[in-house]
Design an enzyme around this catalytic site. Structure first.
Site, PDB file in Angstrom:
ATOM      1  N   SER A 197      13.164 -11.795 -26.647  1.00  0.00           N
ATOM      2  CA  SER A 197      12.654 -11.964 -28.085  1.00  0.00           C
ATOM      3  C   SER A 197      13.611 -11.291 -29.096  1.00  0.00           C
ATOM      4  O   SER A 197      14.380 -10.683 -28.670  1.00  0.00           O
ATOM      5  CB  SER A 197      11.156 -11.166 -27.911  1.00  0.00           C
ATOM      6  OG  SER A 197      10.786 -10.786 -29.284  1.00  0.00           O
ATOM      7  N   TYR A 206       6.374  -3.059 -25.768  1.00  0.00           N
ATOM      8  CA  TYR A 206       6.782  -4.565 -25.931  1.00  0.00           C
ATOM      9  C   TYR A 206       8.533  -4.573 -26.361  1.00  0.00           C
ATOM     10  O   TYR A 206       9.214  -5.195 -25.628  1.00  0.00           O
ATOM     11  CB  TYR A 206       5.911  -5.327 -26.933  1.00  0.00           C
ATOM     12  CG  TYR A 206       6.513  -6.683 -26.936  1.00  0.00           C
ATOM     13  CD1 TYR A 206       6.329  -7.818 -25.809  1.00  0.00           C
ATOM     14  CD2 TYR A 206       7.341  -7.377 -27.832  1.00  0.00           C
ATOM     15  CE1 TYR A 206       6.496  -9.146 -25.777  1.00  0.00           C
ATOM     16  CE2 TYR A 206       7.685  -8.535 -27.948  1.00  0.00           C
ATOM     17  CZ  TYR A 206       7.423  -9.420 -26.741  1.00  0.00           C
ATOM     18  OH  TYR A 206       7.752 -10.699 -26.752  1.00  0.00           O
TER      19      TYR A 206
END
Ligand code: NAG
Ligand code: NAG
Length: 317
Positions: free
Chosen positions: A164, A176
């Site tokens: 990401s 995350y």
């Protein structure tokens, strides 16, 4: 002089374009194993590669996800149920793949399965909240990869990790971004180790996309649960207004999410089918032109820009 510079730039762009446009032959011989095919990127990629004639082995978390995918794809595509956090599951999936690909080996592994919650404000989280995400997004990727590598080496194939842009720049607290930074690091070392074996490792760095990961209802639910689990002292220090603003912010995230998931799955497809795949793919305009450039700025500037609009805590001692 400037003319020479321009000509060189033009030539190098032309060379880059030519190099990236070389696509492999015989795609229909190749097996690709993808995790997280229930929805989002994984689901779309499975359909896309199936259309290209590749032999897709799609791992889904749920029976429903697998059934939906089967209904939308050719009889070439096969599904298996896999929870990447369960290492016995990962072992049995490896056996399943091995029995299908036999001596051909596995051409592609796409580590796509990932979750986005629980996340939010670090001080509102427990270590278990971090562990939940890291188990899927980081340890799951590592476990699946290590198990499948012998088959990938045999095919001199590809590993494609779905990271990401949050693995390049930390945009929020919680597990995350940590997990995605971890995936960057894992990809880097694996890429160097696999070079002599002829195995290529790529990482995809999508920006914000409208998937289950950015689903505002799930995000809000997560913020609510994490707020409720904090101590009275933490609640007093941050204050209800801080919580309400953070909660409300989750609705606005959707407004800057791209709905065109193929921007990301096209990168994955290129990493699997190009003669010369890139090491990194930034998918989405926000990733390419805002967030990655932001990651190179001096920290004071990045911090300033990322904290504009951040709510003020109720009590600052
Ligand atoms: C593609 O497959 C054909 C037939 O199996 C084979 O003759 C040919 O060499 C293959 N091409 C490449 C680039 O592997
Ligand atoms: C989505 O992105 C792809 C490029 O990956 C592009 O070809 C397509 O036109 C885009 N679709 C929409 C609706 O913008």
């Amino acid at each position: 002089m400037w003319f020479l510079g321009l000509a060189l730039l033009g030539l190098s762009l032309l060379y880059r374009w030519y190099r990236q446009s070389q696509i492999l032959e015989n795609l229909s011989d190749k097996y690709v194993f993808i995790t997280g095919c229930d929805t989002g990127f994984g689901h779309l990629l499975a359909k896309q590669l199936d259309k290209r004639g590749m032999r897709v082995l799609a791992a889904c978390l749920t029976e429903k996800g697998a059934k939906n995918l089967k209904e939308e794809t050719s009889s070439r595509l096969q599904t298996i149920i896999l929870d990447v956090t369960d290492s016995r599951h990962v072992k049995s999936s490896t056996k399943w793949v091995s029995a299908i690909v036999k001596d051909k080996g596995l051409w592609g592994l796409v580590n796509n399965a990932g979750i986005g919650i629980p996340g939010g404000i670090n001080e509102w989280l427990t270590t278990d909240d971090y562990i939940k995400i890291l188990k899927v997004n980081l340890l799951g990727v590592i476990d699946v990869t290590i198990n499948m590598l012998p088959m990938i080496r045999k095919a001199q194939g590809r590993v494609v990790n779905v990271g990401s842009v949050a693995g390049r720049i930390t945009v929020c607290g919680g597990g995350y971004c940590i997990s995605k930074h971890g995936v960057e690091s894992f990809s880097d070392s694996l890429r160097r180790e696999m070079l002599p074996f002829g195995v290529k490792v790529s990482i995809i760095e999508p920006g914000f996309f409208k998937t289950e990961l950015t689903n505002p209802d799930l995000q809000k639910q997560s913020i609510k649960l994490t707020w409720e689990q904090t101590s009275e002292e933490v609640k007093r220090s941050y204050g209800a207004e801080y919580y309400r603003t953070s909660y409300g912010y989750m609705d606005s995230v959707e407004s800057f999410c791209s709905t065109n998931l193929s921007l990301a799955t096209d990168c994955m497809e290129h990493a699997l089918t190009a003669v010369y795949p890139w090491t990194r793919y930034s998918a989405g305009w926000d990733s390419k032109f805002i967030l990655i450039p932001l990651s190179y700025l001096p920290t004071v500037i990045t911090d300033y820009l990322l904290t504009i609009g951040q709510p003020k805590p109720a009590q600052v001692s």
